[in-house]
Design a protein around this motif. Structure first.
Motif: not given
Length: 396
Positions: A35-40, A86-94, A112-119
């Motif tokens: 979800s895009s709402d899970d992370y800032c 550009n869509l910002l992707l959150l990839l822990p451990g990448c 690599a597993n995407i946990w979240g994304f932000c614009s």
């Protein structure tokens, strides 16, 4: 999960050469509950990164009706949302190609597993602390001297306690770092009384200053050498000793000579306080008469000068006779545009010398008053003197 053959087929369709790319191929896939709402996301400079890495914290401060700020232990930062195409992707451990131990081997695939994304993300910029509110909240209940026994009922005491602030209370209320708040408390001549930070009522503060200066005059002491212990013994019956010593700390410099504590009174501070007391009693003062009364009101040996009143009083050289009036920078708006608008409602044209004391506190990091004047004022020449007026019409 993609295989190496599938990756190579994709490269061929995209008309990309495998030898032009890194050996490590990251195959991205979305998790089950992304979800895009899970992370800032927040962009920090090297200083703030080092602050976090050292184990220190950052605090976001602001009431619901205030623009949020970010505070470290000694600095304040403005927070603004920055949008990105550009869509910002959150990839822990990448890990990047350089971080992989087998980066020099043949091409291989990493899932690599995407946990979240932000614009968008929070952009942090150094900002002036918002300290005007500090004086306002402390003036809700200024200290007026020791209470007379039986003067206040318990219900009144309950209300008064609600208007008192500890340092923790101030950190919850004021949009500034702890160090900036402490420095401003010194500027406001605040002190701790029973664990709460209080500012002195202006009349009471001047009463304390008057006691000290009258004692200096009556004892014929040099204002550079005022003995603390003798002063406390003489003034102790009139005011609490801790208040007398607080007054010395606000208006003088402490030093020890032959084991005895002395204070050197600060000429500029004492003269400035005396001038404020005189100016509070009139809307405008004839400049010549004011200077005469002012000089007579300070301890013998002190010299009054108009440059001691920068940012608290304004001289009108165009009036006949010349006048002086109270204009304290602490009473002006904190917002830069509002400050300039207010100043130009008070006076249509300002010389640089007159306006500078009233805009110096608005300067940010590496910013000058000249830059502020260029942005918010228009310059012209009047009778051979450079003056500044508003860039836009000001309604009065």
């Amino acid at each position: 999960m993609r295989t190496l053959e599938e990756v190579q087929a994709t490269l061929e369709i995209a008309k990309l050469k495998e030898e032009d790319l890194q050996k490590s191929v990251q195959c991205l896939s979305f998790g089950d509950s992304v979800s895009s709402d899970d992370y800032c996301l927040m962009e920090l400079d090297d200083t703030l990164c080092q602050h976090i890495e050292a184990g220190h914290s950052l605090v976001i401060r602001g009431d619901k009706d205030e623009h949020a700020v970010l505070c470290s232990g000694d600095k304040t930062y403005d927070l603004k949302i920055a949008h990105t195409s550009n869509l910002l992707l959150l990839l822990p451990g990448c890990k990047t190609h350089e971080q992989l131990t087998n980066s020099q081997d043949s091409t291989h695939v990493i899932d690599a597993n995407i946990w979240g994304f932000c614009s968008s993300y929070w952009e942090v910029r150094r900002h002036r602390p918002r300290l005007k509110k500090l004086l306002r909240v402390l003036m809700e209940n200024p200290y007026e001297g020791p209470a007379i026994a039986g003067q206040q009922e318990n219900t009144e005491n309950t209300v008064i306690r609600a208007l008192q602030y500890t340092m923790d209370d101030l950190l919850e209320t004021i949009q500034a770092s702890e160090e900036e708040i402490k420095n401003h408390l010194k500027t406001l001549h605040a002190c701790q009384i029973n664990g709460f930070w209080r500012v002195l009522d202006p009349d009471y503060e001047m009463k304390l200053v008057g006691h000290v200066t009258q004692l200096v005059d009556s004892e014929s002491w040099s204002f550079h050498k005022v003995p603390l212990q003798t002063s406390l013994e003489e003034l102790g019956p009139l005011e609490p000793r801790e208040m007398i010593e607080h007054c010395f700390n606000c208006y003088g410099t402490r030093y020890i000579e032959n084991g005895e504590v002395f204070y050197a009174l600060d000429e500029a501070k004492v003269c400035r306080a005396t001038a404020l007391m005189l100016l509070n009693n009139a809307v405008k003062f004839n400049l010549g008469e004011f200077q005469e009364v002012w000089q007579q009101s300070v301890p013998e040996g002190m010299s009054t000068r108009l440059d001691q009143l920068k940012s608290v009083a304004l001289v009108d050289r165009t009036a006949r006779p010349e006048t002086i009036c109270l204009l304290n920078v602490q009473d002006l708006p904190e917002d830069t545009l509002e400050r300039f608008n207010h100043l130009f409602t008070l006076r249509e044209k300002w010389t640089e010398e007159d306006i500078t004391p009233y805009i110096e506190d608005l300067c940010g990091e590496k910013q000058t008053t000249g830059a502020l004047l260029t942005k918010y004022a228009r310059s012209s020449t009047q009778n051979g003197t450079k003056v500044f007026n508003s860039r836009r019409p000001i309604s009065t």
